[in-house]
Design a protein around this motif. Structure first.
Motif, PDB file in Angstrom:
ATOM      1  N   GLU A   1       0.826  -1.206   0.000  1.00 51.95           N
ATOM      2  CA  GLU A   1       0.000   0.000   0.000  1.00 51.95           C
ATOM      3  C   GLU A   1       0.870   1.270   0.000  1.00 51.95           C
ATOM      4  O   GLU A   1       0.650   2.196  -0.784  1.00 51.95           O
TER       5      GLU A   1
ATOM      6  N   GLU B   1       2.557   1.784  -3.326  1.00 48.76           N
ATOM      7  CA  GLU B   1       1.611   2.324  -4.316  1.00 48.76           C
ATOM      8  C   GLU B   1       1.421   3.818  -4.092  1.00 48.76           C
ATOM      9  O   GLU B   1       1.405   4.610  -5.035  1.00 48.76           O
TER      10      GLU B   1
ATOM     11  N   THR C   1       3.362   1.743  -9.554  1.00 44.79           N
ATOM     12  CA  THR C   1       2.111   1.109  -9.999  1.00 44.79           C
ATOM     13  C   THR C   1       2.170  -0.408  -9.852  1.00 44.79           C
ATOM     14  O   THR C   1       1.143  -1.052  -9.698  1.00 44.79           O
TER      15      THR C   1
ATOM     16  N   ALA D   1       3.682  -2.446  -7.348  1.00 47.08           N
ATOM     17  CA  ALA D   1       4.387  -2.548  -6.069  1.00 47.08           C
ATOM     18  C   ALA D   1       4.904  -3.959  -5.816  1.00 47.08           C
ATOM     19  O   ALA D   1       5.992  -4.143  -5.272  1.00 47.08           O
TER      20      ALA D   1
END
Ligand SMILES: Nc1ncnc2c1ncn2[C@@H]1O[C@H](COP(=O)(O)OP(=O)(O)O)[C@@H](O)[C@H]1O
Ligand SMILES: [Mg+2]
Length: 323
Positions: A131, A134, A139, A141
């Protein structure tokens, strides 16, 4: 208090006779706010940050106290502060590659710190890492997690290092010139990312730079250091629009687009910065100061409030009163 509160932080060398090399520095910031520390090379910015990390070089001692987050505890020793590294204190350094082990994948390194400190489970850490990556603009990860440090560009490495520092939800993120190793084109974007994240998570950002223009755009508060001392501190806007201390004024005059009017040549401050290790009690800027008076050579001026900021210059303070 929530956020960060630093009281009379000092760094002394050796036996501690004579004035401290750094400080005393007092500052506070509410959660989500950014504090910029600016000054020329050698001003003691990195030593100040190392003091806050509890990682001073051998032979240096810490004084004062630090209060972090909504914790009731006040940290007074290097050992206590060091124990908070990777927990309440996150760190981003100038060279992002110093944060990585070259032999381990990015993913394992991001996850490892928080898992080892038992702050979260491995699967929760992985999810948070993806998370954060990102949010740092990657884009793919999952693919980035599989890379090794030698496969990263400087910009990628710095964004990953920031994600890594943010993993444990630190109360404070300490960043030492985090974008100076990056291309000029990446600098703004990376700074924006750091600030957006600390603001969103409620972490206090303490960021060092020698670039007042850059730091002024992102910080709520600016602390100007000269020769190990805070010479002026206050809200960024006020300080940039109405600099009081002669050193802050000179620094702004030297900074393109803040001070430059039209096509004037860039100014520079005559003289050279002082050593942090001088034994005389005097204003450290006196030898280069356009406003210097006899009294400036006799004692170190304290930082005193002056219309919304704090300034360590009796000449400026006196003139403000008479105006
Ligand atoms: N590890 C060290 N050992 C001895 N002296 C140091 C060390 N690190 C910094 N100093 C001294 O402190 C001064 C200020 O250093 P530093 O905090 O790195 O300044 P800045 O980050 O503002 O450029 C240096 O010029 C040096 O004299
Ligand atoms: Mg430095």
């Amino acid at each position: 208090m929530n956020g960060l509160s630093v009281s009379d932080l000092t760094v002394v060398r050796g036996s501690g006779a004579g004035p401290p090399a750094i400080g005393p520095i007092s500052l506070s910031a509410e959660p989500g706010k950014a504090v910029g520390i600016v000054g020329e090379t050698g001003a003691g910015k990195t030593l100040t940050l190392r003091a806050l990390m509890g990682l001073l070089p051998a032979g240096f001692q810490l004084g004062g106290s630090v209060h972090l987050g909504n914790d009731e505890h006040v940290y007074r020793t290097e050992e206590e502060l060091r124990r908070q590294l990777g927990r309440a204190i996150g760190v981003v350094l100038q060279n992002p590659f110093t944060a990585f082990d070259p032999l381990k994948s990015v993913g394992s390194q991001i996850v490892e710190g928080v898992v080892r400190r038992r702050l979260t489970s491995r699967s929760a850490a992985r999810a948070r890492a993806v998370e954060l990556l990102e949010q740092m603009g990657f884009t793919h990860a999952d693919d980035v997690m599989r890379l090794f440090p030698s496969q990263l560009s400087g910009g990628m490495a710095q964004r990953i290092a920031i994600a890594m520092a943010l993993m444990p939800h630190p109360a404070v993120l300490l960043a030492d010139e985090p974008t100076s190793a990056l291309d000029a084109t990446l600098r703004l974007g990376v700074l924006e990312l750091i600030c957006r994240f600390t603001a969103a998570t409620g972490a206090v950002l303490v960021i060092i730079s020698h670039d007042l223009r850059l730091i002024g755009r992102f910080c709520d508060t600016i602390v100007v250091m000269y020769g190990g001392r805070v010479v002026e501190a206050g809200p960024a806007k006020e300080l940039l629009e109405h600099p009081r201390h002669p050193y802050t004024r000179a620094l702004i005059a030297c900074t393109p687009t803040i001070g430059a009017r039209g096509k004037q040549p860039l100014a520079s401050i005559p003289g050279s910065p002082p050593s942090l290790f001088q034994s005389e009690h005097r204003c450290r800027f006196a030898p280069r100061c356009p406003l210097v008076e006899d009294a400036c050579w006799l004692e170190e001026p304290p930082l005193v409030p002056l219309s919304g900021v704090r300034v360590a210059c009796p000449v400026v303070s006196r003139e403000a009163v008479h105006r």
